[in-house]
Design a protein around this motif. Structure first.
Motif, PDB file in Angstrom:
ATOM      1  N   GLY A  93      14.758   9.201   5.232  1.00 47.91           N
ATOM      2  CA  GLY A  93      13.777   8.127   5.246  1.00 47.91           C
ATOM      3  C   GLY A  93      14.117   7.090   6.293  1.00 47.91           C
ATOM      4  N   TRP A  94      13.141   6.255   6.603  1.00 48.21           N
ATOM      5  CA  TRP A  94      13.377   5.174   7.555  1.00 48.21           C
ATOM      6  C   TRP A  94      12.445   4.024   7.209  1.00 48.21           C
ATOM      7  N   GLN A  95      12.786   2.853   7.697  1.00 51.35           N
ATOM      8  CA  GLN A  95      11.906   1.704   7.543  1.00 51.35           C
ATOM      9  C   GLN A  95      12.072   0.764   8.729  1.00 51.35           C
ATOM     10  N   LEU A 115       9.585   8.062   3.312  1.00 49.76           N
ATOM     11  CA  LEU A 115      10.467   9.144   2.908  1.00 49.76           C
ATOM     12  C   LEU A 115       9.815  10.412   3.424  1.00 49.76           C
ATOM     13  N   GLU A 116      10.339  10.927   4.520  1.00 49.11           N
ATOM     14  CA  GLU A 116       9.621  11.939   5.288  1.00 49.11           C
ATOM     15  C   GLU A 116       9.482  13.266   4.554  1.00 49.11           C
ATOM     16  N   ASP A 117      10.527  13.719   3.873  1.00 52.18           N
ATOM     17  CA  ASP A 117      10.502  15.053   3.292  1.00 52.18           C
ATOM     18  C   ASP A 117       9.690  15.147   2.009  1.00 52.18           C
ATOM     19  N   VAL A 118       9.333  14.005   1.417  1.00 51.20           N
ATOM     20  CA  VAL A 118       8.524  14.018   0.196  1.00 51.20           C
ATOM     21  C   VAL A 118       7.175  13.355   0.422  1.00 51.20           C
ATOM     22  N   ASP A 119       6.843  13.067   1.689  1.00 47.07           N
ATOM     23  CA  ASP A 119       5.532  12.568   2.086  1.00 47.07           C
ATOM     24  C   ASP A 119       5.164  11.282   1.351  1.00 47.07           C
ATOM     25  N   VAL A 120       6.055  10.302   1.422  1.00 45.29           N
ATOM     26  CA  VAL A 120       5.815   8.984   0.819  1.00 45.29           C
ATOM     27  C   VAL A 120       5.897   7.928   1.910  1.00 45.29           C
ATOM     28  N   SER A 121       4.915   7.025   1.946  1.00 42.57           N
ATOM     29  CA  SER A 121       4.969   5.900   2.878  1.00 42.57           C
ATOM     30  C   SER A 121       4.554   4.628   2.155  1.00 42.57           C
ATOM     31  N   ILE A 122       5.138   3.514   2.552  1.00 38.84           N
ATOM     32  CA  ILE A 122       4.879   2.224   1.913  1.00 38.84           C
ATOM     33  C   ILE A 122       4.709   1.169   3.001  1.00 38.84           C
ATOM     34  N   ASP A 175       0.866  -1.171   0.000  1.00 42.65           N
ATOM     35  CA  ASP A 175       0.000   0.000   0.000  1.00 42.65           C
ATOM     36  C   ASP A 175       0.906   1.226   0.000  1.00 42.65           C
ATOM     37  N   VAL A 176       0.822   2.022  -1.066  1.00 42.84           N
ATOM     38  CA  VAL A 176       1.693   3.180  -1.247  1.00 42.84           C
ATOM     39  C   VAL A 176       0.875   4.460  -1.110  1.00 42.84           C
ATOM     40  N   ASP A 177       1.357   5.372  -0.297  1.00 47.52           N
ATOM     41  CA  ASP A 177       0.708   6.668  -0.097  1.00 47.52           C
ATOM     42  C   ASP A 177       1.696   7.759  -0.487  1.00 47.52           C
ATOM     43  N   VAL A 178       1.351   8.532  -1.528  1.00 47.66           N
ATOM     44  CA  VAL A 178       2.193   9.633  -1.989  1.00 47.66           C
ATOM     45  C   VAL A 178       1.394  10.922  -1.838  1.00 47.66           C
ATOM     46  N   ALA A 179       1.718  11.684  -0.810  1.00 51.40           N
ATOM     47  CA  ALA A 179       1.048  12.963  -0.549  1.00 51.40           C
ATOM     48  C   ALA A 179      -0.468  12.819  -0.537  1.00 51.40           C
TER      49      ALA A 179
END
Length: 255
Positions: free
Chosen positions: A181-183, A208-215, A36-40
């Motif tokens: 980023g972190w995981q 990836l915190e600064d570009v508002d991406v979470s997976i 599940d990918v969330d981009v902004a």
């Protein structure tokens, strides 16, 4: 394929693993992943299938070489090229019971080549294995580069039943921009008694915190092991690829 080195590392792992099934230590796996990918705020669900192989072989009384490689196929039409191949070579030695060494390899994602170089260490307790790694990565043909530090802890409920958890932190520099980023991940593997076959499962959350991406990625699969039980496989250095630091794994989850 842009890189003969990368292809050699991946293909060598697949070609040599069956031949070493009687005398070597390693595994071959098939894994399905759902991400599940969330981009902004925009969400997408992606699926992929991966075939991987890894093995470790002593080359001298003190040194061990580990090869691992994987082919990943995206089951969604996210890009024209939805395949990924990666491979690594590790050289390690035992120093006072601690395995230390270095690795090199790369990952090709969406036709772009990501090179990886790093150092790693692994220590073995009674039922616990602790792993740490540091990686430098660079994208071929660009000024993009990344540093990642990661750690993993495995606990063996018995020699054929492992649970593990880990985390990694990454900083990426590209085009004058810095992105952090972190995981974090949890997982496990169970080998069916009297057979070499087992089941694996895992969950990873990456940001990836600064570009508002979470997976968020959930994976499940089958793994055939050879050369001993799961704890022996890890202590032989055959599972170093599972815990090597780097952002290639995060990129691969988008396939």
């Amino acid at each position: 394929m842009k890189s003969l080195f990368l292809a050699t590392a991946a293909v060598a792992a697949f070609a040599a693993a069956p031949a070493l099934a009687q005398d070597g230590v390693g595994s071959i796996g098939v894994v399905y992943s759902n991400s599940d990918v969330d981009v902004a705020g925009s969400e997408a669900e992606l699926e992929s299938a991966t075939v991987d192989a890894a093995f470790a072989v002593p080359v001298t009384a003190d040194w061990t070489v580990t090869l691992d490689g994987a082919f990943n196929y995206g089951l969604d039409d996210l890009a024209d090229d939805n395949t990924n191949v990666n491979g690594r070579i590790h050289a390690t030695t035992l120093v006072s019971g601690v395995r230390v060494g270095a690795f090199a390899g790369g990952s090709e994602v969406y036709g772009e080549q990501l090179w990886s170089f790093g150092a790693e260490a692994q220590t073995y307790l009674d039922k616990v294995t602790l792993t740490g790694s540091l990686a430098y990565e660079t994208l071929e043909g660009s000024d993009a580069e990344a540093w990642t530090v990661a750690g993993d802890a495995s606990y063996f409920i018995n020699p054929n039943f492992r649970v593990n958890g880990g985390a990694g932190w990454t900083t990426v520099e590209a085009g004058g921009l810095d992105v952090d980023g972190w995981q974090a991940n949890v997982g496990g593997e169970y080998r069916i008694p009297g057979t070499g076959m087992g089941v694996v499962a895992g969950f990873t959350h990456a940001e990836l915190e600064d570009v508002d991406v979470s997976i968020d990625t959930l994976s499940i699969g089958l793994r055939f092991s050879f050369g001993g039980d799961l704890q022996s496989r890890e202590r032989a250095g055959a599972d170093l690829g599972r815990t090597a630091a780097g952002i290639g794994g995060m990129a691969g989850s988008l396939l």
